[in-house]
Scaffold this motif. Sequence first.
Motif, PDB file in Angstrom:
ATOM      1  N   ARG A  87       0.824  -1.205   0.000  1.00  0.00           N
ATOM      2  CA  ARG A  87       0.000   0.000   0.000  1.00  0.00           C
ATOM      3  C   ARG A  87       0.862   1.261   0.000  1.00  0.00           C
ATOM      4  O   ARG A  87       0.554   2.242  -0.690  1.00  0.00           O
ATOM      5  N   LEU A  88       1.935   1.235   0.785  1.00  0.00           N
ATOM      6  CA  LEU A  88       2.818   2.394   0.817  1.00  0.00           C
ATOM      7  C   LEU A  88       3.490   2.608  -0.539  1.00  0.00           C
ATOM      8  O   LEU A  88       3.626   3.745  -1.007  1.00  0.00           O
ATOM      9  N   ALA A  89       3.896   1.518  -1.175  1.00  0.00           N
ATOM     10  CA  ALA A  89       4.510   1.637  -2.499  1.00  0.00           C
ATOM     11  C   ALA A  89       3.506   2.180  -3.507  1.00  0.00           C
ATOM     12  O   ALA A  89       3.852   3.005  -4.371  1.00  0.00           O
ATOM     13  N   ARG A  90       2.250   1.742  -3.397  1.00  0.00           N
ATOM     14  CA  ARG A  90       1.219   2.236  -4.321  1.00  0.00           C
ATOM     15  C   ARG A  90       0.941   3.719  -4.076  1.00  0.00           C
ATOM     16  O   ARG A  90       0.807   4.492  -5.031  1.00  0.00           O
ATOM     17  N   GLU A  91       0.868   4.138  -2.812  1.00  0.00           N
ATOM     18  CA  GLU A  91       0.660   5.558  -2.510  1.00  0.00           C
ATOM     19  C   GLU A  91       1.806   6.407  -3.060  1.00  0.00           C
ATOM     20  O   GLU A  91       1.584   7.505  -3.569  1.00  0.00           O
ATOM     21  N   ARG A 131       3.058  10.047  -9.812  1.00  0.00           N
ATOM     22  CA  ARG A 131       2.331  10.281 -11.072  1.00  0.00           C
ATOM     23  C   ARG A 131       1.598  11.615 -11.021  1.00  0.00           C
ATOM     24  O   ARG A 131       1.568  12.355 -12.012  1.00  0.00           O
ATOM     25  N   ALA A 132       1.007  11.924  -9.873  1.00  0.00           N
ATOM     26  CA  ALA A 132       0.307  13.201  -9.740  1.00  0.00           C
ATOM     27  C   ALA A 132       1.285  14.366  -9.856  1.00  0.00           C
ATOM     28  O   ALA A 132       0.992  15.382 -10.493  1.00  0.00           O
ATOM     29  N   LEU A 133       2.453  14.226  -9.238  1.00  0.00           N
ATOM     30  CA  LEU A 133       3.457  15.280  -9.318  1.00  0.00           C
ATOM     31  C   LEU A 133       3.936  15.463 -10.754  1.00  0.00           C
ATOM     32  O   LEU A 133       4.121  16.600 -11.221  1.00  0.00           O
ATOM     33  N   ALA A 134       4.110  14.363 -11.476  1.00  0.00           N
ATOM     34  CA  ALA A 134       4.520  14.453 -12.878  1.00  0.00           C
ATOM     35  C   ALA A 134       3.454  15.163 -13.706  1.00  0.00           C
ATOM     36  O   ALA A 134       3.769  15.946 -14.613  1.00  0.00           O
ATOM     37  N   ALA A 135       2.169  14.909 -13.389  1.00  0.00           N
ATOM     38  CA  ALA A 135       1.083  15.568 -14.124  1.00  0.00           C
ATOM     39  C   ALA A 135       1.089  17.069 -13.871  1.00  0.00           C
ATOM     40  O   ALA A 135       0.899  17.869 -14.804  1.00  0.00           O
ATOM     41  N   ARG A 141      -7.776  19.444 -15.572  1.00  0.00           N
ATOM     42  CA  ARG A 141      -6.781  18.435 -15.928  1.00  0.00           C
ATOM     43  C   ARG A 141      -6.018  17.962 -14.698  1.00  0.00           C
ATOM     44  O   ARG A 141      -5.698  16.773 -14.573  1.00  0.00           O
ATOM     45  N   ILE A 142      -5.727  18.872 -13.782  1.00  0.00           N
ATOM     46  CA  ILE A 142      -5.036  18.472 -12.557  1.00  0.00           C
ATOM     47  C   ILE A 142      -5.929  17.563 -11.721  1.00  0.00           C
ATOM     48  O   ILE A 142      -5.489  16.530 -11.214  1.00  0.00           O
ATOM     49  N   VAL A 143      -7.193  17.952 -11.572  1.00  0.00           N
ATOM     50  CA  VAL A 143      -8.123  17.120 -10.805  1.00  0.00           C
ATOM     51  C   VAL A 143      -8.243  15.740 -11.435  1.00  0.00           C
ATOM     52  O   VAL A 143      -8.211  14.717 -10.738  1.00  0.00           O
ATOM     53  N   ALA A 144      -8.377  15.696 -12.762  1.00  0.00           N
ATOM     54  CA  ALA A 144      -8.497  14.410 -13.452  1.00  0.00           C
ATOM     55  C   ALA A 144      -7.252  13.561 -13.227  1.00  0.00           C
ATOM     56  O   ALA A 144      -7.342  12.341 -13.007  1.00  0.00           O
ATOM     57  N   ALA A 145      -6.076  14.208 -13.260  1.00  0.00           N
ATOM     58  CA  ALA A 145      -4.833  13.467 -13.042  1.00  0.00           C
ATOM     59  C   ALA A 145      -4.765  12.911 -11.626  1.00  0.00           C
ATOM     60  O   ALA A 145      -4.398  11.746 -11.411  1.00  0.00           O
ATOM     61  N   LEU A 146      -5.137  13.734 -10.648  1.00  0.00           N
ATOM     62  CA  LEU A 146      -5.097  13.290  -9.261  1.00  0.00           C
ATOM     63  C   LEU A 146      -6.088  12.160  -9.013  1.00  0.00           C
ATOM     64  O   LEU A 146      -5.767  11.176  -8.334  1.00  0.00           O
ATOM     65  N   ARG A 147      -7.283  12.295  -9.550  1.00  0.00           N
ATOM     66  CA  ARG A 147      -8.297  11.258  -9.354  1.00  0.00           C
ATOM     67  C   ARG A 147      -7.880   9.947 -10.014  1.00  0.00           C
ATOM     68  O   ARG A 147      -8.087   8.867  -9.459  1.00  0.00           O
ATOM     69  N   SER A 148      -7.278  10.048 -11.205  1.00  0.00           N
ATOM     70  CA  SER A 148      -6.841   8.832 -11.892  1.00  0.00           C
ATOM     71  C   SER A 148      -5.696   8.152 -11.153  1.00  0.00           C
ATOM     72  O   SER A 148      -5.466   6.951 -11.314  1.00  0.00           O
TER      73      SER A 148
END
Length: 262
Positions: free
Chosen positions: A100-104, A110-114, A191-198
């Motif tokens: 779980r920690l690795a997934r978080e 990924r969110a930071l890259a977006a 786009r940021i919200v979509a990236a974070l949610r994805s």
Amino acid sequence: MAERAGGVRGAGPMRTVDVAGESGYSVQQVRDLERLGVIPPAARSANGYRSYTAFHVHALRAYRGLAAAAGPVEARRMLAGLRTGTLAGAAAAVGGVHVRLAREREEALRALAAVHAIRAEPGARGIDGDGDGAGAGDSDGDAMTITELAGALGVRTSALRFWEQEGLVLPERVTSLRARRYGPPAIAAARIVAALRSCGYGVPAVREVMGSLAGPGGLAEAERVLGLRLERITARTVALLHAGSDLAAVIAAAGDAAVGAS
């Protein structure tokens, strides 16, 4: 139980104050954690004093790491399962926390890259906290309807309405029928919200990032917030690693108990 991991001084029965000193908790905290079921009940001597073993110290140390990594409620549940479950089940439960920690961490990266990618685009200036008002006078030709934006993001129009309801993405209403129109700043925010949610972010975490966009740093502040999230994940991972030998002792006890019962 024979001691399986190092770091506990002495052998034989231990007093509450001894366990407190070895585990880093106060005497009252040791008693409270015993009451909550984090450690099994201590044996009682003829005069009523508590008598602990090295296993209690290992369990308390393991709880400290688990609580930091997964939260105190989850840590209490897991420790109860580690003590009473099978060896394989106990090992799988601890492995699950690492997963779980690795997934978080992967989600945060990924969110930071977006955010990095969106920040580099000219259309993001209106939400980048530069104070120049970019986007306020954009022509209607630069705006998108809710259907167009949903299609561009690959989400349902109901998702955009929900984000609006939650205050995450606020459209411009420019038609006589109050149809939603999204200018470049709102499009970039969507786009940021979509990236974070994805990436698996829940609404509270998304709101934290999007709220940072309104500050003086704009997208740079959003990057800072995500960076802090990564630091917290790292700290939780390190805490779990520090608890490794103590968790191993607790898991070994489950194996010993299973063998003894067979």
